[in-house]
Design an enzyme around this catalytic site. Sequence first.
Site, PDB file in Angstrom:
ATOM      1  N   ILE A   1       1.152  -0.939  -0.024  1.00  0.00           N
ATOM      2  CA  ILE A   1      -0.141  -0.055  -0.040  1.00  0.00           C
ATOM      3  C   ILE A   1       1.069   1.363   0.701  1.00  0.00           C
ATOM      4  CG2 ILE A   1       0.138   0.132   2.505  1.00  0.00           C
ATOM      5  CD1 ILE A   1      -3.093   0.835   2.195  1.00  0.00           C
ATOM      6  N   CYS A   2       0.414   2.625  -0.431  1.00  0.00           N
ATOM      7  CA  CYS A   2       0.823   3.848  -0.832  1.00  0.00           C
ATOM      8  C   CYS A   2       1.930   3.629  -1.598  1.00  0.00           C
ATOM      9  CB  CYS A   2       1.413   3.618   0.811  1.00  0.00           C
ATOM     10  SG  CYS A   2       1.336   5.607   0.792  1.00  0.00           S
ATOM     11  N   ALA A   3       3.340   3.485  -0.616  1.00  0.00           N
ATOM     12  CA  ALA A   3       4.936   3.644  -1.186  1.00  0.00           C
ATOM     13  C   ALA A   3       5.188   2.415  -2.130  1.00  0.00           C
ATOM     14  CB  ALA A   3       5.440   4.493  -1.023  1.00  0.00           C
TER      15      ALA A   3
ATOM     16  N   SER B   1      -2.681  -1.151  -2.574  1.00  0.00           N
ATOM     17  CA  SER B   1      -3.860   0.171  -2.541  1.00  0.00           C
ATOM     18  C   SER B   1      -3.223   1.173  -2.862  1.00  0.00           C
ATOM     19  CB  SER B   1      -4.662  -0.011  -1.598  1.00  0.00           C
ATOM     20  OG  SER B   1      -5.808   0.686  -1.135  1.00  0.00           O
TER      21      SER B   1
END
Length: 187
Positions: A108-110, A153
Amino acid sequence: ISSSFTMSKSCLVFLVEGFEEIETITPIDILRRAGVEVTVAALGADLAVKGRSNIVVSADTTVDAVAGKDFDCVLCPGGPGTKALREDPRVIAAVKKNGEAGKINAAICAAPTVLKEAGLLDGKKFTAHFSVAEMLPDLSKEEVVVDGNIITSRGAGTSVQFGLAIASALVGAEKAQEVSKAIMYVV
């Protein structure tokens, strides 16, 4: 001889200094509610790890202690600590091992950059935080993307959906729906 015993699914979650708290704790909580055996492993020797918002979380164990163990899912949370995940050969080995075994890798994210570093995003549809768009130019604008054994995500705001997508992949849509209903998450 028949047995009603079923092995519970397992998930390894990496905990590194600077982890994004929402992206880490939310999926852990959802997965545990769904009956998944979650192991939280600190990259360093200290089990107390400070997140990006200075919240200290206690890991269950260390990455070294779980090296070589099998997990149904490996989850990489985002946050400023993602760079350390991406540069850690133990993390890359764990996600590669899961990928080669056809097991789930979630980021998720980075953290999808970790999956890219491991060579697992080639030919896959994925998403990530806009801050890593230069490193991941093909990212989808969807909040959660499931492509085979890769679940990605966008960020903290999509953490509940992300956790439910992982739960669905591990223990089935029905159980994920039960958790969704119990936490009053309405889609």
